[in-house]
Every structure is written in structure tokens, then in C-alpha cells.
Design an enzyme around this catalytic site. Structure first.
Site, PDB file in Angstrom:
ATOM      1  N   GLY A 131       5.161 -27.972  27.993  1.00  0.00           N
ATOM      2  CA  GLY A 131       4.863 -28.061  26.627  1.00  0.00           C
ATOM      3  C   GLY A 131       4.473 -29.348  26.347  1.00  0.00           C
ATOM      4  O   GLY A 131       4.857 -30.571  26.881  1.00  0.00           O
TER       5      GLY A 131
ATOM      6  N   HIS B 140      11.452 -18.571  25.384  1.00  0.00           N
ATOM      7  CA  HIS B 140      11.189 -19.189  26.524  1.00  0.00           C
ATOM      8  C   HIS B 140      12.222 -20.393  27.101  1.00  0.00           C
ATOM      9  O   HIS B 140      12.102 -20.991  28.085  1.00  0.00           O
ATOM     10  CB  HIS B 140       9.708 -19.855  26.280  1.00  0.00           C
ATOM     11  CG  HIS B 140       9.188 -20.396  27.600  1.00  0.00           C
ATOM     12  ND1 HIS B 140       8.883 -19.685  28.630  1.00  0.00           N
ATOM     13  CD2 HIS B 140       8.622 -21.781  27.956  1.00  0.00           C
ATOM     14  CE1 HIS B 140       8.342 -20.081  29.778  1.00  0.00           C
ATOM     15  NE2 HIS B 140       8.037 -21.612  29.180  1.00  0.00           N
TER      16      HIS B 140
END
Length: 281
Positions: free
Chosen positions: A31, A259
């Protein structure tokens, strides 16, 4: 915590290290603004009670060299982590990988299974993510540097809406830290996680899809897969596929979790991870 930057074939890889025991590498997710220590902030100290914990910033992130080989991202990461093992003088190590780092760990194990002792994967990339339309969470991640460019609003939306199950779990300070890291000019110039495009894009997607890799059914490395039941970035069905295909794979689906299993369910993760890597059931 000891901090060192290693030169791996011209790629600078920063790594933090603490603890004494069997070597364990923690590989972080992809990310925006991610880094090794921030990704595993709730796990390092406890795992270091039993293991020599090594936490690198993957290429493209943190204090490591920016930019990766976009034609084979997972292969590039695996090669650099294998080079880090060489630099550390380690013939074999445990690997723990979250998302992007999980894909790097799995690719390393497939290419050179003799270098991996045991492996823990949390929502790894490349498991069914290229055969269907991207999930809303993955779309949000891939669009971070496109359109009007990176912003704190876009990052907060990704983290609170897609990365975790309970948005209130993530403090403002963590979002701000990741946002500042995400707008490093070198990262903006070469975002490490992008949609494959142009000539060779289909070939790249094939390389990034482990479901097409026949070696998966022969992989001898004992593996534990932890997958959040409410993962909105990588589909939880990927965990079942790995458990069905891999001969030495245990699967634990974590309820009310997104997640980021190692962050949202840190106590459970630390206990299961430490036990599995030590061979305790």
C-alpha cells in the site's frame, strides 16, 4: 533495534533487526507509504522473544531504493530478498509476508524452496487477483498515484474503507506517517505498485498469477495462510485455493478481519505465527 542498509546488486535495501533465534524475515504489503517496521509495529517485539527478526523495506518503499522491474515485479522482489539472505549469510530462513510481501515470499519459495524454512502468508497478492476484475480495495490502491495524484484523503479512504475491518482501529498518526512517505518525490516518480500496461502487459499479468504456476502443487515448504474473512483487497477465496493446491498448507480464515491480519488481530497472529514457525501445532 539494529538498522543496516545493504547493497544487493546495486539495489539498496534497508533492514531493521532485533532478537535472537532462528532467522525470520517479515515482508510488508504494497500500500502507499508502506514500510517494514510500520507494517509489523504490533508484531516485532513479541516475535523477537523467540526469533531473530529481520524487517526490510522492500524495493520501492521506505528507505530502500525506489523503482522496481515492472515486467516481473514478484520475481524482482524475490531476487532481492534472496540476495539479502546471501548478504546476511543465511542459507535458509522463515518468511512471513503480507499481501505484496506475501507474493514476494511465495515467489521466492517457488523459485528456490531450499532457501525457505517455513512460511506464513497473509492475504498474498497474485492469488486469483488477475483472473477477475480487481476488487474495490485493489482498485483504490492502484489508482492512488493516478488521476489527481496522491492525497491524504485518498490514502485515508483506502486504509479505513478497504484495508481494515474496523476503521477506528487505525490511529490518525499512522495515516499521516504513511501519507508523508507516499509523497516522497522518488516514489511519485516511480510508484512501485502499478497496473501493467503497454506491450508485455499480458505476459506480466501471467507472471503475477500463482494459480497458473504448476510448481505450486509440488512446493514442499510448510505454509500457514492467514486470511481475513472480510478482506476487500485480495479475495479470501484465494486462501482456499492455496490450501487445495499446496501439499503442506494450513489455512486459517480470521473472522471480522480485513486485509491487515497482523495489525487487526495482532495477539492471534503473534501466537499462531510463532507456534507454526517453531513446529508447534
Amino acid at each position: 533495534m539494529q538498522e543496516t542498509t545493504y547493497d544487493i546488486g546495486g539495489t539498496k535495501i534497508y533492514a531493521a533487526e532485533t532478537g535472537v533465534g532462528p532467522p525470520l524475515l517479515l515482508l510488508h504489503g504494497g500500500g502507499p507509504g508502506a514500510s517494514g517496521v510500520s507494517n509489523y509495529a504490533r508484531n516485532i517485539a513479541e516475535l523477537a522473544e523467540e526469533y531473530r527478526v529481520i524487517v526490510p523495506d522492500l524495493p520501492g518503499y521506505g528507505r530502500s531504493t525506489k523503482g522496481i522491474d515492472g515486467s516481473d515485479p514478484f520475481g524482482y522482489l524475490a531476487n532481492r530478498i534472496r540476495g539479502l539472505l546471501d548478504e546476511l549469510g543465511l542459507d535458509k530462513a522463515h518468511l512471513v509476508g503480507n499481501s505484496y510481501g506475501g507474493a514476494a515470499a511465495l515467489r521466492l519459495a517457488l523459485d528456490t524452496p531450499g532457501r525457505v524454512d517455513r512460511m506464513v502468508l497473509m492475504g498474498p497478492g497474485g492469488v486469483g487477483t488477475t483472473r477477475a476484475l480487481p476488487t474495490p480495495g485493489l482498485n483504490c490502491l492502484l489508482n492512488y498515484y493516478t488521476g489527481d495524484g496522491p492525497s491524504r484523503r485518498k490514502l485515508e479512504r483506502f486504509i479505513r474503507n478497504y484495508l481494515v475491518f474496523n476503521a477506528a482501529d487505525v490511529p490518525e498518526s499512522a495515516i499521516e506517517e504513511r501519507y508523508q512517505a507516499s509523497i516522497d518525490p522518488e516514489v511519485i516518480a516511480a510508484p512501485p505498485l502499478q497496473r501493467p500496461s503497454g506491450r508485455g502487459a499480458l505476459r506480466t499479468l501471467w507472471k503475477m498469477d500463482f494459480t497458473r504456476d504448476a510448481r505450486l502443487s509440488r512446493l514442499p515448504v510448510p505454509t500457514l495462510v492467514l486470511w481475513g474473512a472480510q478482506d476487500k483487497v485480495n479475495r479470501p477465496s484465494g486462501g482456499r485455493m492455496l490450501a487445495e493446491r499446496m501439499p503442506n498448507c494450513d489455512l486459517y480464515q480470521v473472522a471480522n478481519t480485513g486485509h491487515w491480519v497482523q495489525f487487526e488481530r495482532a495477539q492471534l497472529f503473534n501466537r499462531m505465527c510463532a507456534g507454526f514457525l517453531a513446529g508447534r501445532r
